[in-house]
Design an enzyme around this catalytic site. Structure first.
Site, PDB file in Angstrom:
ATOM      1  N   GLU A 173       0.844  -1.215   0.000  1.00  0.00           N
ATOM      2  CA  GLU A 173       0.000   0.000   0.000  1.00  0.00           C
ATOM      3  C   GLU A 173       0.871   1.254   0.000  1.00  0.00           C
ATOM      4  O   GLU A 173       0.733   2.121   0.857  1.00  0.00           O
ATOM      5  CB  GLU A 173      -0.987  -0.009   1.177  1.00  0.00           C
ATOM      6  CG  GLU A 173      -1.952  -1.178   1.093  1.00  0.00           C
ATOM      7  CD  GLU A 173      -3.179  -1.084   2.002  1.00  0.00           C
ATOM      8  OE1 GLU A 173      -3.250  -0.175   2.850  1.00  0.00           O
ATOM      9  OE2 GLU A 173      -4.087  -1.921   1.840  1.00  0.00           O
ATOM     10  N   GLU A 305      -5.065  -8.819  -0.055  1.00  0.00           N
ATOM     11  CA  GLU A 305      -5.855  -8.463   1.129  1.00  0.00           C
ATOM     12  C   GLU A 305      -7.304  -8.352   0.704  1.00  0.00           C
ATOM     13  O   GLU A 305      -7.650  -7.510  -0.128  1.00  0.00           O
ATOM     14  CB  GLU A 305      -5.371  -7.141   1.743  1.00  0.00           C
ATOM     15  CG  GLU A 305      -4.025  -7.276   2.423  1.00  0.00           C
ATOM     16  CD  GLU A 305      -3.584  -6.027   3.182  1.00  0.00           C
ATOM     17  OE1 GLU A 305      -4.459  -5.263   3.674  1.00  0.00           O
ATOM     18  OE2 GLU A 305      -2.365  -5.813   3.271  1.00  0.00           O
TER      19      GLU A 305
HETATM   20  O1  AHR Z   1      -5.210  -5.785   7.164  1.00  0.00           O
HETATM   21  C1  AHR Z   1      -5.112  -4.589   7.850  1.00  0.00           C
HETATM   22  C2  AHR Z   1      -4.457  -3.479   7.045  1.00  0.00           C
HETATM   23  O2  AHR Z   1      -5.260  -3.156   5.966  1.00  0.00           O
HETATM   24  C3  AHR Z   1      -3.122  -3.793   6.408  1.00  0.00           C
HETATM   25  O3  AHR Z   1      -2.059  -3.645   7.281  1.00  0.00           O
HETATM   26  C4  AHR Z   1      -3.048  -2.800   5.320  1.00  0.00           C
HETATM   27  O4  AHR Z   1      -2.249  -3.246   4.241  1.00  0.00           O
HETATM   28  C5  AHR Z   1      -4.496  -2.563   4.939  1.00  0.00           C
HETATM   29  O5  AHR Z   1      -4.786  -1.226   4.847  1.00  0.00           O
END
Ligand code: AHR
Length: 501
Positions: A173, A305
């Protein structure tokens, strides 16, 4: 009656097992307490890894684990997490609850865990606050078998032989917590950092993952590819990237009030599912850009994610992201995984966020107690799709259900054929009020054998430490079949796995 047509002869692609991966971050009680309790714990463990959790994840056939973050990855300095535990540096986990991170779980522990799990490894490097040298040395430390400063250090720390990195993420990110970069700036850093991820052994090279977009940020995808795209098979390093990532969370409400994990209305149920189904459209949009650069689909999509993000459980640390998990989460997993299966020509890796005690986890723990969530059981059912061939399927007469603005197709499905010759069908009924009569029709094959398992309950049914078996996978016997057709009624709020031969 809805008709589900399956053409078991029409293979549409191969389902990479890594689509069923999990994400584990130094966040709340995911690593510490959840996966790792330390060798001195009273909780049964092998080299510090919880036996109950390891056994459950193996039973689910976990194919891949991503670590150490997440936002944590871009603040993680791997040398703090090696060597004697008593001398490891302590740091503040600024992203997640401001707690002390004692670095007792580091590189050696991660690879020990993956060895116990028998899964592939996905290590996420630090671009936001780390140097090229630091990243390059980490890869050398982990994977080099010869004589070098980092290989020698690993040996000094007790591990003679190198480990294998299957996937390496270059930052996380980086448009946000990973450094607030513009796409061009990140893309140039990506080109530079990835150059020094060397392939030290002769086995399959490390697959490099370029940090992709958040949700609908097509501009990020376009501009990163503009700078970074190179044919993955062009150079000795097989180009700049093997996969590009995407992060998308299902959040029913606004960020300040996302909604409760267990206490929700029918309207919120449908809204949540509608938002989960958005994954399909998002992937289409990013794929359209990727197709312009890479029509041959050499680069895979890594949705590393995904999952539901609700308000934390009342009374728990807001920075720990601990939430319960209901039949609604099971349906989100069902629909999302069906989407990934159907797009397996491009989606080659995905990680549910997260493995244990954080967000839509598959396992919750409290002291020595452990409970499998409804989401766990969905991944257990779907394990048959891993490494199978996707086959063509579509539903005729799939009506819309829902409330107000949030209408969704009642049924979600995908089908595959695995090497044992079985046709695997996973199907969910998203309605909270109506059972669905379904007829499966195969294109050629006469059905000789069929078995099924089901997960169902009230919309907010969930498992607790006192009642861990409220929502589980159960055998389903209400099917009849003759010739190429198989009939059953899929109850409301349910996910089913059917195996046909
Ligand atoms: O999963 C929680 C957080 O969500 C992670 O650390 C990040 O990559 C995303 O914003």
């Amino acid at each position: 009656m809805a008709k589900l047509f399956i053409d078991e002869k029409e293979k549409k692609g191969h389902i990479s097992p890594e689509i069923y991966g999990l994400f584990s971050e130094h966040l709340g009680r995911c690593i510490y307490e959840g996966l790792y309790v330390g060798e001195d714990s009273d909780i049964p463990n092998v080299n510090g890894m919880r036996c109950d959790v390891v056994d459950a994840l193996k039973e689910m056939k976990i194919p891949l684990l991503r670590w150490p973050g997440g936002c944590f990855a871009d603040e993680y300095h791997w040398k703090d997490g090696i060597g004697p535990k008593e001398t490891r540096k302590k740091m503040i986990n600024t992203h997640w609850g401001g707690v002390v991170e004692d670095n007792s779980f580091g590189t050696h522990e991660f690879f020990e865990l993956c060895e116990q799990l028998g899964c592939k490894t996905y290590v996420n490097g630090n671009v936001g606050s780390g140097t090229v040298q630091e990243m390059s040395e980490w890869v050398e430390y982990i994977t080099f078998d010869g004589v070098s400063p980092m290989a020698d250090l690993r040996k000094k720390n007790g591990h003679e032989k190198p480990w294998k990195i299957d996937y390496f993420g270059v930052g996380n990110e980086n448009w946000g917590c990973g450094g607030n970069m513009t796409p061009e700036y990140y893309a140039n850093l990506y080109r530079r950092y990835q150059t020094y991820i060397r392939h030290y052994d002769n086995s399959a090279p490390i697959q490099k993952i370029c940090g992709g977009a958040d949700t609908e940020d097509i501009n990020w995808t376009r501009r990163v590819l503009d700078t970074c795209f190179a044919s993955p098979h062009k150079s000795e390093n097989h180009g700049y990237m093997d996969l590009l990532s995407l992060h998308y969370y299902t959040v029913p409400g606004p960020w300040e009030h996302k909604g409760s994990a267990t206490d929700f209305t029918e309207e919120e149920w449908y809204l949540t599912l509608k938002k989960a189904l958005r994954m399909d459209d998002l992937l289409n949009k990013h794929f359209a850009v990727m197709d312009q650069y890479d029509p041959e689909k050499k680069i895979g999509m890594s949705v590393d994610e995904w999952g539901c993000w609700f308000d934390v459980e009342p009374g728990t640390n807001p920075g720990f992201l601990y939430q319960q998990n209901t039949v609604r989460d099971a349906l989100v997993a069902c629909t999302t995984l069906n989407i990934f299966n159907k797009k397996c020509d491009r989606v080659r890796l995905a990680c549910l966020a997260q493995a244990v005690n954080v967000l839509q986890s598959v396992i919750l723990t409290e002291g020595e107690k452990m409970v499998k969530t409804p989401t766990y059981h969905v991944l257990h059912m779907y394990r048959h799709h891993q490494d199978a061939d996707l086959v063509s399927s579509f539903i005729e007469g799939n009506k819309e259900v829902g409330s107000g603005e949030s209408m969704v197709a009642m049924l979600s499905e995908s089908a595959s054929v695995s090497s044992d010759g079985f046709i695997n069908v996973t199907i969910g009924n998203l309605s909270v009020s109506e059972d669905a009569p379904v007829e499966i029709v195969l294109s050629e094959k006469d059905i000789k054998e069929a078995s099924a398992s089901i997960l169902t309950g009230n919309m907010n049914s969930h498992n607790t430490f006192d009642e861990p078996e409220n929502v589980t996978e159960k055998e389903f016997t209400g099917m009849t079949y003759e010739g190429r057709a198989l009939k059953f009624t899929l109850p409301k709020n349910s996910v089913m796995l059917i195996r046909i031969r």
